[in-house]
Design a protein around this motif. Structure first.
Motif, PDB file in Angstrom:
ATOM      1  N   UNK A 175      30.218 -14.827   6.841  1.00  0.00           N
ATOM      2  CA  UNK A 175      30.856 -16.145   6.957  1.00  0.00           C
ATOM      3  C   UNK A 175      32.227 -16.170   6.281  1.00  0.00           C
ATOM      4  N   UNK A 176      33.190 -16.831   6.947  1.00  0.00           N
ATOM      5  CA  UNK A 176      34.559 -17.029   6.461  1.00  0.00           C
ATOM      6  C   UNK A 176      35.406 -15.760   6.438  1.00  0.00           C
ATOM      7  N   UNK A 177      34.848 -14.630   6.856  1.00  0.00           N
ATOM      8  CA  UNK A 177      35.585 -13.366   6.857  1.00  0.00           C
ATOM      9  C   UNK A 177      36.436 -13.278   8.117  1.00  0.00           C
ATOM     10  N   UNK A 178      37.654 -12.747   7.957  1.00  0.00           N
ATOM     11  CA  UNK A 178      38.486 -12.475   9.131  1.00  0.00           C
ATOM     12  C   UNK A 178      39.336 -11.243   8.884  1.00  0.00           C
ATOM     13  N   UNK A 179      39.819 -10.665   9.975  1.00  0.00           N
ATOM     14  CA  UNK A 179      40.640  -9.454   9.905  1.00  0.00           C
ATOM     15  C   UNK A 179      42.110  -9.828  10.004  1.00  0.00           C
ATOM     16  N   UNK A 202      29.420 -19.345  -4.263  1.00  0.00           N
ATOM     17  CA  UNK A 202      28.045 -18.875  -4.426  1.00  0.00           C
ATOM     18  C   UNK A 202      27.110 -19.413  -3.348  1.00  0.00           C
ATOM     19  N   UNK A 203      27.293 -20.678  -2.941  1.00  0.00           N
ATOM     20  CA  UNK A 203      26.386 -21.223  -1.926  1.00  0.00           C
ATOM     21  C   UNK A 203      26.601 -20.592  -0.556  1.00  0.00           C
ATOM     22  N   UNK A 204      27.814 -20.142  -0.266  1.00  0.00           N
ATOM     23  CA  UNK A 204      28.068 -19.449   1.013  1.00  0.00           C
ATOM     24  C   UNK A 204      27.347 -18.100   0.996  1.00  0.00           C
ATOM     25  N   UNK A 205      27.463 -17.368  -0.111  1.00  0.00           N
ATOM     26  CA  UNK A 205      26.776 -16.083  -0.245  1.00  0.00           C
ATOM     27  C   UNK A 205      25.261 -16.282  -0.184  1.00  0.00           C
ATOM     28  N   UNK A 206      24.759 -17.303  -0.865  1.00  0.00           N
ATOM     29  CA  UNK A 206      23.313 -17.576  -0.885  1.00  0.00           C
ATOM     30  C   UNK A 206      22.813 -17.908   0.518  1.00  0.00           C
ATOM     31  N   UNK A 207      23.566 -18.690   1.265  1.00  0.00           N
ATOM     32  CA  UNK A 207      23.165 -19.051   2.637  1.00  0.00           C
ATOM     33  C   UNK A 207      23.133 -17.814   3.525  1.00  0.00           C
ATOM     34  N   UNK A 208      24.118 -16.908   3.356  1.00  0.00           N
ATOM     35  CA  UNK A 208      24.161 -15.686   4.152  1.00  0.00           C
ATOM     36  C   UNK A 208      22.953 -14.821   3.851  1.00  0.00           C
TER      37      UNK A 208
END
Length: 113
Positions: A16-20, A105-111
């Protein structure tokens, strides 16, 4: 053994939220403005986010695999790895850990959920 930038793209594309982004002809993976992985030397070396205080121990533990970042990157939480020394699971672990350093942290936890 050995992975490619395309293996990294496949993994980064699921985060999530990653882009190149392309910066000075080098591929970088980002979250917002923060870079968590970058490719150098014809895409044979990957730099990635890593705790600065653990960097020397990591490089010393496997010097054929890991290397210190270039001098201009030493101030960052960053270390480098040779792609030909990795398998896909190791690549996934390095990319996800580096990405985790850049997202809430919540984005990482959701992933990982």
């Amino acid at each position: 053994m050995g992975v490619t930038i395309d293996d990294a793209r496949a993994i980064a594309g699921t985060l999530p939220r990653s882009y190149e982004a392309l910066v000075r002809d080098e591929v970088r993976f980002r979250v917002g403005r923060m870079v968590y992985a970058a490719f150098y030397q014809d895409d044979t070396i990957m730099g990635f986010g890593f705790p600065r205080e653990e960097r020397e121990a990591l490089v010393a533990s496997e010097p054929d695999k890991f290397l210190m970042p270039r001098a201009s990157d030493m101030r960052f939480r960053w270390v480098c790895v040779r792609l030909d020394a990795l398998d896909v699971e190791e690549l996934r672990e390095l990319l996800v850990d580096a990405w985790r350093m850049c997202v809430p942290k919540k984005v990482a936890a959701a992933y990982e959920g």
